[in-house]
Scaffold this motif. Structure first.
Motif, short mmCIF file in Angstrom:
data_model
loop_
_atom_site.label_atom_id
_atom_site.label_comp_id
_atom_site.label_asym_id
_atom_site.label_seq_id
_atom_site.Cartn_x
_atom_site.Cartn_y
_atom_site.Cartn_z
N ALA A 172 53.65 129.35 60.71
CA ALA A 172 53.48 127.97 61.17
C ALA A 172 54.83 127.27 61.37
O ALA A 172 55.02 126.54 62.36
N ASN A 173 55.77 127.50 60.45
CA ASN A 173 57.09 126.87 60.60
C ASN A 173 57.84 127.42 61.81
O ASN A 173 58.52 126.67 62.52
N ILE A 174 57.72 128.73 62.05
CA ILE A 174 58.40 129.31 63.21
C ILE A 174 57.76 128.78 64.50
O ILE A 174 58.46 128.48 65.48
N LEU A 175 56.43 128.65 64.52
CA LEU A 175 55.76 128.09 65.69
C LEU A 175 56.18 126.65 65.90
O LEU A 175 56.38 126.20 67.04
N LEU A 176 56.33 125.90 64.82
CA LEU A 176 56.78 124.51 64.93
C LEU A 176 58.19 124.43 65.49
O LEU A 176 58.51 123.51 66.26
N LEU A 177 59.05 125.38 65.10
CA LEU A 177 60.41 125.38 65.61
C LEU A 177 60.46 125.63 67.11
O LEU A 177 61.38 125.17 67.80
N LEU A 178 59.47 126.37 67.64
CA LEU A 178 59.40 126.56 69.09
C LEU A 178 59.22 125.25 69.83
O LEU A 178 59.64 125.10 70.98
N LEU A 179 58.60 124.29 69.15
CA LEU A 179 58.32 122.98 69.77
C LEU A 179 59.30 121.92 69.33
O LEU A 179 59.12 120.74 69.66
N THR A 180 60.32 122.31 68.56
CA THR A 180 61.27 121.35 68.00
C THR A 180 62.58 121.39 68.76
O THR A 180 63.09 122.46 69.10
N SER A 181 63.12 120.23 69.03
CA SER A 181 64.42 120.15 69.68
C SER A 181 65.52 120.44 68.68
O SER A 181 65.48 119.96 67.54
N ARG A 182 66.50 121.21 69.09
CA ARG A 182 67.61 121.52 68.19
C ARG A 182 68.45 120.29 67.91
O ARG A 182 69.20 120.26 66.92
N ASP A 183 68.35 119.25 68.74
CA ASP A 183 69.07 118.01 68.47
C ASP A 183 68.51 117.32 67.23
O ASP A 183 69.26 116.76 66.43
N SER A 184 67.19 117.37 67.06
CA SER A 184 66.60 116.74 65.87
C SER A 184 66.95 117.51 64.62
O SER A 184 67.14 116.93 63.55
N VAL A 185 67.05 118.83 64.71
CA VAL A 185 67.41 119.64 63.55
C VAL A 185 68.86 119.38 63.15
O VAL A 185 69.20 119.35 61.97
N ALA A 186 69.73 119.18 64.14
CA ALA A 186 71.14 118.95 63.85
C ALA A 186 71.35 117.68 63.03
O ALA A 186 72.32 117.57 62.28
N SER A 187 70.43 116.72 63.16
CA SER A 187 70.57 115.46 62.42
C SER A 187 69.70 115.41 61.18
O SER A 187 69.63 114.37 60.52
N ASP A 188 69.01 116.50 60.83
CA ASP A 188 68.11 116.53 59.68
C ASP A 188 68.54 117.66 58.75
O ASP A 188 68.21 118.82 58.97
N SER A 189 69.28 117.32 57.70
CA SER A 189 69.80 118.34 56.79
C SER A 189 68.70 118.97 55.94
O SER A 189 68.89 120.07 55.41
N THR A 190 67.56 118.30 55.79
CA THR A 190 66.49 118.86 54.97
C THR A 190 65.86 120.09 55.61
O THR A 190 65.19 120.87 54.93
N GLN A 191 66.06 120.27 56.92
CA GLN A 191 65.52 121.45 57.59
C GLN A 191 66.10 122.73 56.99
O GLN A 191 65.40 123.73 56.84
N PHE A 192 67.37 122.69 56.63
CA PHE A 192 68.00 123.88 56.08
C PHE A 192 67.41 124.24 54.72
O PHE A 192 67.32 125.41 54.36
#
Length: 547
Positions: A172-192
């Motif tokens: 589910a998390n990998i599928l969600l990452l397919l729909l997630t912009s890498r720009d939002s991940v770059a600004s969200d440290s909790t993703q790591f």
């Protein structure tokens, strides 16, 4: 007429120099033959030692957990025998109670009060003993049932639910990452932090499949890490409270208690990590493995060197920025300069080809060519050609419009996709890997047990799935870039003025924010503020005039 030969029964075939005993040969030939015999004997001894190591390691892998499973089975047998014995005791106590009841009935009608009183006491005592024996027999039967049930290595119970939950959570998390912009991940440290838990879940899933004994302590530690990560996320979001922390971490708290006290976990997770290692051969293809170990190592190389290749490309761009090599680079490309884990599959594919073809080619050339330098020279140019072919093929697929790289202005380029300078750089990098890095890695891997390498593979595979889902399936988003050599002098001056304007405006905003935080009216800083404001006005006027 009989034909007779000149041969006599005692005639002997003369010995040739190669068949003659060593002591009858000339000194040079004798020494050469002795050295050849010693070398042949050494090769046979090494081959036998390798075969013996493989056999021992295979036996260890086959017998892993066997002693523990035998102990559990024997304990189940003892519990079952005890249950049968206790059932017999309970039946005998029932017979004693029945006899006491019969005697009590007779005594109660006999007219003797003392005898009737004694009969009633015996009846109560027999009933108490029968009840206690039935309770003990029931407990013994339950223990036997649990022992037999838990001795089944395929009955995982609640652990099966945990295993399925982990698999669904990862997917589910990998599928969600397919729909997630890498720009939002770059600004969200909790993703790591979430990615760390996904990696641990993948390793735990592998432990469950193989029934490894280490799964029990690993799950306890992993659940504690999950609790800590949940608390860190709440603290980062500013919503931490003890009830919220306990509520969000209830699942991990339950897992800790379950894996500490569950009998099923102790009975099911009994396998030890196998100790079998690979066989290293520096004179051959460096790693004499086929099938799954070969595929596993190639996948690990592909994922890791795809990330390292990104860093190599960034280093090349730094050389261009410093003027050490010719070329252009895009300073606004977030794919290169911000997302440091963005995988570059060309570099990963190049290392896979090194492992499959380029390194074996070097070994073959060294055996066929006596000159020690020629094999390396041929290997260098072959490496450069293969890597350039990979870049050219990838360029035709994803860089047809030169949106990612453009070598059109470079000398000796082909369709702007490859050029001589980069081909030589790729040749140098791939040769370093093929000549030194890859053999050294294979030597290290050959000393690591296969079970440990499988765990490493699971962790790396989850990392690769995360990065590929997030980055490679999302179109790169960067500021529109125009090569510097296509700009006119006025356009370059305009860019410089705009850059200066941005810097001055940022400086003015910062000074004003500092003044407001200090609670000052800014009277003492008015000259500096006015100077910055005048500079911004002048640049705006100049921009308007040149526009």
């Amino acid at each position: 007429m009989d034909k007779r030969t000149d041969e006599t029964p005692d005639a002997q075939v003369p010995e040739t120099p190669s068949d003659a005993p060593i002591e009858n040969l000339p000194p040079e030939e004798s020494k050469a033959k002795a050295d050849a015999s010693v070398a042949e004997a050494q090769e046979r001894l090494e081959a036998m030692e390798k075969l013996e190591r493989v056999e021992l390691s295979l036996d260890a892998a086959f017998n892993t957990g066997k002693a523990e499973r035998s102990r559990i089975t024997r304990a189940a047998q003892l519990d079952a025998a005890e249950a049968v014995a206790m059932a017999g005791v309970a039946m005998e106590s029932d017979e004693v109670a029945d006899e006491a009841f019969r005697l009590n009935v007779i005594a109660s009608h006999g007219g003797n009060p003392e005898r009737a009183k004694t009969a009633r006491q015996n009846l109560r005592k027999a009933n108490r003993e029968a009840k206690a024996n039935h309770k003990a027999a029931t407990k013994s039967a339950k223990n036997a049932y649990d022992a037999i049930r838990f001795s089944d290595p395929n009955a995982m119970g609640f652990m099966r639910f945990v295993q399925v939950y982990f698999a669904i959570d990862i997917a589910a998390n990998i599928l969600l990452l397919l729909l997630t912009s890498r720009d939002s991940v770059a600004s969200d440290s909790t993703q790591f932090l979430t990615w760390i838990m996904l990696i641990l879940m993948g390793v735990a899933f592998w432990f469950f499949i193989n029934r490894y004994k280490v799964a029990r302590p690993f799950m306890i530690v992993m659940s504690a890490i999950g609790l800590a990560i949940g608390g860190i996320k709440l603290a980062i979001e500013g919503t931490f409270s003890l009830p919220t922390f306990i509520f969000n971490g209830a699942f991990y708290i339950f897992l800790i208690l379950y894996f500490i006290f569950s009998k099923r976990v102790k009975a099911t997770m009994v396998n030890d990590l196998a100790k079998r290692t690979g066989i290293y051969d520096k004179e051959g293809t460096a790693y004499l493995e086929h099938g799954w170990p070969l595929i596993r190592n190639l996948i690990i190389y592909f994922i890791i060197f795809s990330i390292l290749g990104h860093w190599m490309e960034a280093g090349m761009c730094q050389f261009i920025r410093l003027g050490l090599v010719e070329g252009e680079y895009d300073p606004s490309n977030t794919m290169l300069w911000r997302d440091w884990l963005y995988p570059f599959p060309m570099e990963g594919a190049a290392v896979v080809l090194i492992a499959l073809f380029l390194y074996p080619l070097l070994q073959w050339l060294k055996k066929k060519i006596k000159n020690p330098l020629v094999p390396y020279l041929i290997s260098f140019f072959v490496n450069a050609g293969v890597c350039s072919l990979i870049e050219f093929s990838m360029g035709l697929l994803v860089n047809a419009d030169h949106q990612l790289w453009d070598y059109s202005t470079m000398p000796f380029n082909i369709m702007g996709q490859v050029c001589l300078q980069n081909a030589m750089a790729f040749g140098a990098a791939s040769s370093i890997i093929a000549w030194w890095v890859y053999p050294l890695l294979q030597l290290w891997i050959s000393r690591v047990p296969d079970a440990i390498m499988n765990i490493v593979f699971v962790a790396v595979a989850v990392v690769g799935a995360i990065l590929w889902s997030l980055y490679l399936f999302t179109p790169p988003e960067s500021i529109e870039y125009v090569p510097q050599d296509t700009l006119t002098t006025e356009q370059r001056d305009m860019e410089d003025l705009n850059a200066s304007l941005d810097v001055l405006q940022s400086s003015l905003d910062w000074v004003q924010s500092e003044v407001s935080e200090l609670g000052s009216d800014g009277t003492d800083l008015q000259p500096e503020l006015q100077q910055i404001q005048d500079s911004i006005t002048q640049i705006n006027q100049l921009v308007g005039a040149t526009g």
